[in-house]
Design an enzyme around this catalytic site. Structure first.
Site, PDB file in Angstrom:
ATOM      1  N   GLY A  46      42.622  32.109  42.611  1.00  0.00           N
ATOM      2  CA  GLY A  46      43.361  32.635  43.766  1.00  0.00           C
ATOM      3  C   GLY A  46      43.379  31.634  45.005  1.00  0.00           C
ATOM      4  O   GLY A  46      42.567  30.768  45.008  1.00  0.00           O
ATOM      5  N   GLN A  51      44.916  29.331  53.707  1.00  0.00           N
ATOM      6  CA  GLN A  51      44.180  28.270  52.909  1.00  0.00           C
ATOM      7  C   GLN A  51      44.887  26.912  52.865  1.00  0.00           C
ATOM      8  O   GLN A  51      44.349  25.915  52.672  1.00  0.00           O
ATOM      9  CB  GLN A  51      43.557  28.539  51.405  1.00  0.00           C
ATOM     10  N   CYS A  91      35.181  29.831  46.333  1.00  0.00           N
ATOM     11  CA  CYS A  91      36.208  29.645  47.007  1.00  0.00           C
ATOM     12  C   CYS A  91      36.902  28.324  47.185  1.00  0.00           C
ATOM     13  O   CYS A  91      35.897  27.305  47.346  1.00  0.00           O
ATOM     14  CB  CYS A  91      36.099  30.248  48.465  1.00  0.00           C
ATOM     15  N   LEU A  92      38.078  28.038  47.145  1.00  0.00           N
ATOM     16  CA  LEU A  92      38.817  26.749  47.009  1.00  0.00           C
ATOM     17  C   LEU A  92      38.349  26.004  48.465  1.00  0.00           C
ATOM     18  O   LEU A  92      38.678  24.755  48.691  1.00  0.00           O
ATOM     19  CB  LEU A  92      40.355  26.490  46.698  1.00  0.00           C
ATOM     20  N   HIS A 133      38.690  39.515  47.710  1.00  0.00           N
ATOM     21  CA  HIS A 133      38.267  38.018  48.306  1.00  0.00           C
ATOM     22  C   HIS A 133      39.564  37.223  48.999  1.00  0.00           C
ATOM     23  O   HIS A 133      39.402  36.960  50.136  1.00  0.00           O
ATOM     24  CB  HIS A 133      37.769  37.142  47.155  1.00  0.00           C
ATOM     25  N   GLU A 134      40.739  37.496  48.220  1.00  0.00           N
ATOM     26  CA  GLU A 134      41.859  36.877  48.853  1.00  0.00           C
ATOM     27  C   GLU A 134      42.375  37.685  50.021  1.00  0.00           C
ATOM     28  O   GLU A 134      42.731  36.941  51.199  1.00  0.00           O
ATOM     29  CB  GLU A 134      43.003  36.852  47.888  1.00  0.00           C
ATOM     30  N   HIS A 137      40.673  36.852  53.532  1.00  0.00           N
ATOM     31  CA  HIS A 137      41.071  35.769  53.963  1.00  0.00           C
ATOM     32  C   HIS A 137      42.415  35.818  54.846  1.00  0.00           C
ATOM     33  O   HIS A 137      42.530  35.201  55.768  1.00  0.00           O
ATOM     34  CB  HIS A 137      41.810  34.703  52.927  1.00  0.00           C
TER      35      HIS A 137
HETATM   36 NI    NI Z   1      38.928  31.977  48.962  1.00  0.00          NI
END
Ligand code: NI
Length: 166
Positions: A46, A51, A91-92, A133-134, A137
């Site tokens: 994701g 991000q 998480c990226l 999670h997304e 953000h």
């Molecule tokens: Ni994330």
């Protein structure tokens, strides 16, 4: 399509509340394509627009086994959640780390697709975790705020898993 730079924890752009996507245009279509490519290249499931430095309510997810079923969520709204799941999350924007997060195991979400048509999706397990999670953000929240215990280095977790196998 292009790979975008992924912002990491500490970058203030990750702490902002994102604005709705009001229309589909070539710029936003390109952003979606770039986000999907960037997510795949980074081995993620994701990626949310903030991000990559864009404060729009938009994220992409692909939890399919083959990694060939990306879904773009525009202006998502969580309609319902149920149950509980607890597990490692990463998480990226927090590279190389994981921590245990408890979230609902089921989610029902309404969102606009890339044609701005409203859709509904129900997800359990990993899909529910990824959507929640997304979605966090988009309101400036990272999973690290929800981690129980401490954050682990992924290397450390691999070593722990190897030790358990022996
Ligand atoms: Ni994330």
């Amino acid at each position: 399509m292009a790979i975008r730079k992924i912002r990491t924890q500490g970058d203030r752009v990750l702490e902002k509340v994102c604005k709705p996507v009001t229309e589909m245009n070539p710029r936003t279509a390109e952003l979606i394509d770039d986000m999907i490519e960037t997510m795949y290249q980074a081995d993620g499931v994701g990626l949310a627009a903030p991000q990559v430095g864009i404060l729009k309510r938009l994220f992409v997810i692909d939890v399919s086994p083959e990694g060939n079923e990306p879904i773009a969520f525009l202006n998502p709204e969580i309609l319902a959640t149920d149950g509980v799941q607890s597990g490692y999350e990463g998480c990226l924007s927090v590279p190389g780390k994981s921590g245990v997060v408890t979230r609902p195991n089921y989610v029902k979400c309404r969102y606009q697709d890339r044609n701005m048509q409203w859709q509904e999706i129900e997800g359990e397990g990993l899909l529910a975790r990824a959507i929640l999670h997304e979605n966090d953000h988009l309101d400036g929240h990272l999973y690290v705020e929800k981690v129980e215990g401490r954050l682990y280095d992924n290397k450390e977790l691999e070593e722990m898993a190897e030790a358990e196998e022996q």
